[in-house]
Design an enzyme around this catalytic site. Sequence first.
Site, short mmCIF file in Angstrom:
data_model
loop_
_atom_site.label_atom_id
_atom_site.label_comp_id
_atom_site.label_asym_id
_atom_site.label_seq_id
_atom_site.Cartn_x
_atom_site.Cartn_y
_atom_site.Cartn_z
N ASP A 87 0.82 -1.22 0.00
CA ASP A 87 0.00 0.00 0.00
C ASP A 87 0.85 1.26 0.00
O ASP A 87 1.83 1.37 0.75
CB ASP A 87 -0.85 0.04 1.28
CG ASP A 87 -2.25 -0.50 1.07
OD1 ASP A 87 -2.71 -0.56 -0.08
OD2 ASP A 87 -2.87 -0.87 2.08
N GLU A 184 -13.92 -2.34 -1.95
CA GLU A 184 -14.19 -2.57 -0.52
C GLU A 184 -15.58 -2.07 -0.13
O GLU A 184 -15.95 -0.92 -0.43
CB GLU A 184 -13.11 -1.86 0.32
CG GLU A 184 -13.35 -1.98 1.82
CD GLU A 184 -12.15 -1.63 2.68
OE1 GLU A 184 -11.05 -1.36 2.12
OE2 GLU A 184 -12.30 -1.65 3.92
#
Length: 268
Positions: A87, A184
Amino acid sequence: MVPTLNITLNSLRKLKAAGEKFSCLTAYDAAFAHTVSTAGIEVILVGDSLGMVLQGRDSTLPVTIEDMIYHTQCVAQGNQGALIMADLPFGSYATAEQTLENSAALMRAGAHLVKLEGGRWLCESVRLLAQNGIPVCAHLGLTPQSVHLFGGFKVQGREHEAARVMLEDAQLLEQAGTALLLLECVPTDLATRFTESVHVPVIGIGAGAGTDAQVLVLHDMLGVTPGRRPRFVKNFMEGQSSIEGAIKAYAEDVKSGQFPAEEHQFTS
Ligand code: KIV
């Protein structure tokens, strides 16, 4: 011994083309990277969720690029052939140039691709990274680095206009060269349409059973995260006597389509 890279982006594309599901789990250190990769998980995510899971913060915002480089290096040491996705943390990809510099640092630390959160406004950065040999995963839906903009960790895309924009973002990011998409906390029917509308593999979390792959935070699925368990998480330690057994059960349940079940999904 240097681990052999077995899983590549090509492997994931072939799985999508064959209609075969794959799994992704977070890991932040060498020991768990070894356990996760040898248990058959295709993708390891060095997630900025480490801010909440390892550092005990209430969001991912305090995580720095130095934290991410350190944990990516640790994971790369233990990995046995999984694809490592790292990330870009909050504030580390505000401009295309900054994105390239920080992504290159993560790749030097051992990542095979980087993940960033956001929609069409990232196209220029995605293009620049691809031109420089850095594959990208674009994270849409509930993007935790924008938690204060959303006013909490809430399901996204329930309104018609928000869903339309999300589908269009996916198309634009794909055209810009994103290698993977991650979705998500969106309703299952939207996630399924989203997955069918792009050629690149789509990884879901709280996005139902229609995506090409699933991801969970390791500590959540092992049942060791304090506090309330989100709806989309299953505790895979239940009925297992080892962590390795729990991770294998997760990989098998994703492959067979048993996870996520209806109780782990959101409706429109
Ligand atoms: O940081 C992370 O672990 C993530 C997952 C929640 C997808 O981005």
